[in-house]
Design an enzyme around this catalytic site. Structure first.
Site, PDB file in Angstrom:
ATOM      1  N   ASN A   1      32.206  20.243 -13.055  1.00 42.34           N
ATOM      2  CA  ASN A   1      31.448  20.733 -12.026  1.00 42.34           C
ATOM      3  C   ASN A   1      30.639  21.873 -12.509  1.00 42.34           C
ATOM      4  O   ASN A   1      30.299  22.812 -11.717  1.00 42.34           O
ATOM      5  CB  ASN A   1      32.078  20.996 -10.788  1.00 42.34           C
ATOM      6  CG  ASN A   1      32.669  19.906 -10.184  1.00 42.34           C
ATOM      7  OD1 ASN A   1      32.043  18.832 -10.381  1.00 42.34           O
ATOM      8  ND2 ASN A   1      33.887  19.848  -9.412  1.00 42.34           N
TER       9      ASN A   1
ATOM     10  N   HIS B   1      43.632  19.116  -2.014  1.00 41.92           N
ATOM     11  CA  HIS B   1      42.940  18.345  -2.792  1.00 41.92           C
ATOM     12  C   HIS B   1      43.156  16.888  -3.125  1.00 41.92           C
ATOM     13  O   HIS B   1      42.313  16.168  -2.919  1.00 41.92           O
ATOM     14  CB  HIS B   1      42.806  19.198  -4.163  1.00 41.92           C
ATOM     15  CG  HIS B   1      41.781  18.571  -5.046  1.00 41.92           C
ATOM     16  ND1 HIS B   1      41.946  17.834  -6.106  1.00 41.92           N
ATOM     17  CD2 HIS B   1      40.395  18.903  -5.330  1.00 41.92           C
ATOM     18  CE1 HIS B   1      40.802  17.566  -6.651  1.00 41.92           C
ATOM     19  NE2 HIS B   1      39.882  18.127  -6.203  1.00 41.92           N
TER      20      HIS B   1
ATOM     21  N   ASN C   1      40.794   0.125   9.944  1.00 43.43           N
ATOM     22  CA  ASN C   1      42.116   0.131  10.932  1.00 43.43           C
ATOM     23  C   ASN C   1      41.726   1.076  12.274  1.00 43.43           C
ATOM     24  O   ASN C   1      42.205   1.813  12.929  1.00 43.43           O
ATOM     25  CB  ASN C   1      43.152   0.964  10.331  1.00 43.43           C
ATOM     26  CG  ASN C   1      42.643   2.315   9.666  1.00 43.43           C
ATOM     27  OD1 ASN C   1      41.557   2.764   9.465  1.00 43.43           O
ATOM     28  ND2 ASN C   1      43.527   3.428   9.449  1.00 43.43           N
TER      29      ASN C   1
ATOM     30  N   ASP D   1      35.943   1.730  11.177  1.00 48.73           N
ATOM     31  CA  ASP D   1      36.477   3.002  10.776  1.00 48.73           C
ATOM     32  C   ASP D   1      35.338   3.873  11.646  1.00 48.73           C
ATOM     33  O   ASP D   1      33.998   3.583  11.067  1.00 48.73           O
ATOM     34  CB  ASP D   1      36.641   3.327   9.622  1.00 48.73           C
ATOM     35  CG  ASP D   1      37.720   2.562   8.476  1.00 48.73           C
ATOM     36  OD1 ASP D   1      38.892   2.762   8.888  1.00 48.73           O
ATOM     37  OD2 ASP D   1      37.245   1.418   8.442  1.00 48.73           O
TER      38      ASP D   1
ATOM     39  N   SER E   1      35.389  15.611  -8.822  1.00 51.76           N
ATOM     40  CA  SER E   1      36.789  15.483  -8.229  1.00 51.76           C
ATOM     41  C   SER E   1      36.730  13.964  -7.134  1.00 51.76           C
ATOM     42  O   SER E   1      37.509  13.523  -7.283  1.00 51.76           O
ATOM     43  CB  SER E   1      37.396  16.510  -7.427  1.00 51.76           C
ATOM     44  OG  SER E   1      37.930  17.408  -8.163  1.00 51.76           O
TER      45      SER E   1
ATOM     46  N   ASP F   1      31.195   8.447 -19.538  1.00 46.15           N
ATOM     47  CA  ASP F   1      31.286   7.242 -19.289  1.00 46.15           C
ATOM     48  C   ASP F   1      30.529   6.387 -18.225  1.00 46.15           C
ATOM     49  O   ASP F   1      29.847   5.368 -18.629  1.00 46.15           O
ATOM     50  CB  ASP F   1      32.664   6.568 -19.477  1.00 46.15           C
ATOM     51  CG  ASP F   1      33.302   7.066 -20.778  1.00 46.15           C
ATOM     52  OD1 ASP F   1      33.204   6.704 -21.805  1.00 46.15           O
ATOM     53  OD2 ASP F   1      34.357   7.791 -20.595  1.00 46.15           O
TER      54      ASP F   1
ATOM     55  N   ASP G   1      45.442   7.445   7.835  1.00 42.85           N
ATOM     56  CA  ASP G   1      44.655   6.848   6.877  1.00 42.85           C
ATOM     57  C   ASP G   1      45.257   6.513   5.635  1.00 42.85           C
ATOM     58  O   ASP G   1      44.710   5.852   4.713  1.00 42.85           O
ATOM     59  CB  ASP G   1      43.255   7.046   6.682  1.00 42.85           C
ATOM     60  CG  ASP G   1      42.455   6.326   7.655  1.00 42.85           C
ATOM     61  OD1 ASP G   1      42.386   5.346   7.791  1.00 42.85           O
ATOM     62  OD2 ASP G   1      41.154   6.666   7.777  1.00 42.85           O
TER      63      ASP G   1
ATOM     64  N   ASP H   1      47.350  15.055  -8.754  1.00 42.02           N
ATOM     65  CA  ASP H   1      47.092  15.887  -8.304  1.00 42.02           C
ATOM     66  C   ASP H   1      47.924  16.845  -7.342  1.00 42.02           C
ATOM     67  O   ASP H   1      48.950  17.326  -8.152  1.00 42.02           O
ATOM     68  CB  ASP H   1      45.943  15.312  -6.969  1.00 42.02           C
ATOM     69  CG  ASP H   1      44.519  15.866  -6.810  1.00 42.02           C
ATOM     70  OD1 ASP H   1      44.608  17.051  -6.267  1.00 42.02           O
ATOM     71  OD2 ASP H   1      43.622  15.448  -7.122  1.00 42.02           O
TER      72      ASP H   1
ATOM     73  N   ALA I   1      39.169  14.501 -19.436  1.00 47.06           N
ATOM     74  CA  ALA I   1      37.917  13.725 -19.278  1.00 47.06           C
ATOM     75  C   ALA I   1      37.381  13.468 -20.662  1.00 47.06           C
ATOM     76  O   ALA I   1      36.878  12.436 -21.171  1.00 47.06           O
ATOM     77  CB  ALA I   1      36.754  14.336 -18.492  1.00 47.06           C
TER      78      ALA I   1
END
Length: 306
Positions: free
Chosen positions: A186, A94, A108, A28, A248, A224, A70, A61, A196
């Site tokens: 963030n 996003h 690919n 790639d 993210s 975690d 891709d 999402d 989360a």
């Protein structure tokens, strides 16, 4: 034989003539810019497995660009909880970025390589064009994924309020063997965000190219694992590519590693999978668990070989 040769006194040292194999280097064009794949030792993991078609990743999402070179051939039917239809076009951009981070097609000769080359992507649309998602839609999407046999779920969305609705959905999925990975946030804060912060969710913080905690990454007792999250090259809506930053993108990297592990050993339970990732991460902070890096930064090679 080694003992006999050593005892002869004729050799400085004696060891087996080990065999080496080539590390997979995808063709790639933008792979050289994907520093995070080297950091998590993805090439060594790819020598063991590049994933499996039978282990999809659900991306909760904003959808995924269905024409992206891709991603297009990897998409399996999903659902839009915004429209109540099977139209999972990306309404924000996003979702295409997070999907490519986890699982863009590798080797690919196009664009980038994701962590899990072979694993399909199930887009579940909850994030609208204004960049908001309701907890009820997120919860319904978690249960939808579990009901459709998806065992790896990524959620790069979060809110500051705890929710029984969200926790119930997570528990439902966990009991079906599904593991939810979620961005830690963030805000450079120890205040949990959800999902989360839910029990049975793998909360993933972000590291930079020096294996430091990213300046924006949340931390705290709910973390975690960590994974790279600064200037991550990935797919963008409109068949493009670009660098993005945030937890993210740490979360789908960890989810991609989990998909590789599960592809190699699909009999793992949810708890076994999470424990394996934790015990085979790279411990960056205080020995063992700490509230900055959790159990450590994910290591695809160590986890995949375990």
């Amino acid at each position: 034989m080694i003992r006999d040769l050593e005892a002869s006194g004729q050799f400085t040292f004696v060891e087996p003539d080990y065999l080496a194999v080539p590390l997979v280097v995808p063709n790639d064009p933008d792979y050289s810019q994907e520093w995070h794949l080297q950091t998590i030792q993805a090439p060594s993991a790819w020598d063991v497995t590049t994933g499996a078609r039978g282990v999809p990743i659900a991306m909760i999402d904003s959808g995924v660009d269905p024409t992206h070179p891709d991603l297009a051939s990897k998409l399996i039917p999903g659902w839009s909880f915004l429209t109540g239809t099977a139209d999972t076009h990306d309404v924000l951009g996003h979702g295409t970025e997070t999907a490519g981070t986890a699982a863009a097609i590798g080797n690919n000769a196009a664009g980038v390589a994701g962590v899990a080359w072979q694993n399909p992507i199930m887009p579940l649309v909850v994030l609208n064009s204004s960049d908001y998602a309701s907890y009820s839609n997120i919860a319904n999407a978690i249960m939808y994924a579990a009901d459709h046999g998806v065992r790896i779920v990524n959620i790069s969305i979060g809110g500051t309020s705890a929710s029984s609705t969200m926790q119930t959905a997570v528990n439902y999925a966990w009991n079906k063997g599904t593991v939810v990975f979620a961005a830690a946030g963030n805000y450079a804060s120890s205040t949990p965000i959800y999902p989360a912060g839910c029990t049975n969710v793998v909360a993933v913080g972000a590291t930079d190219s020096n294996d430091n905690l990213a300046s924006f990454s949340n931390y705290g007792s709910y973390i975690d694992l960590t994974a790279p999250g600064v200037n991550i090259m990935t797919t963008t809506a409109g068949s493009g590519y670009g660098g993005v930053s945030g937890t993210s993108f740490s979360s789908p990297i960890a989810a991609g590693v989990a998909a590789l592990v599960l592809s190699r050993n699909p009999s793992l339970s949810a708890q076994q999978l999470v424990t394996l990732l934790e015990q085979n991460s790279d411990d960056l902070g205080a020995p063992g668990y700490d509230q900055i890096f959790g159990w450590g930064r994910v290591n695809a090679s160590r986890a995949g070989a375990a």
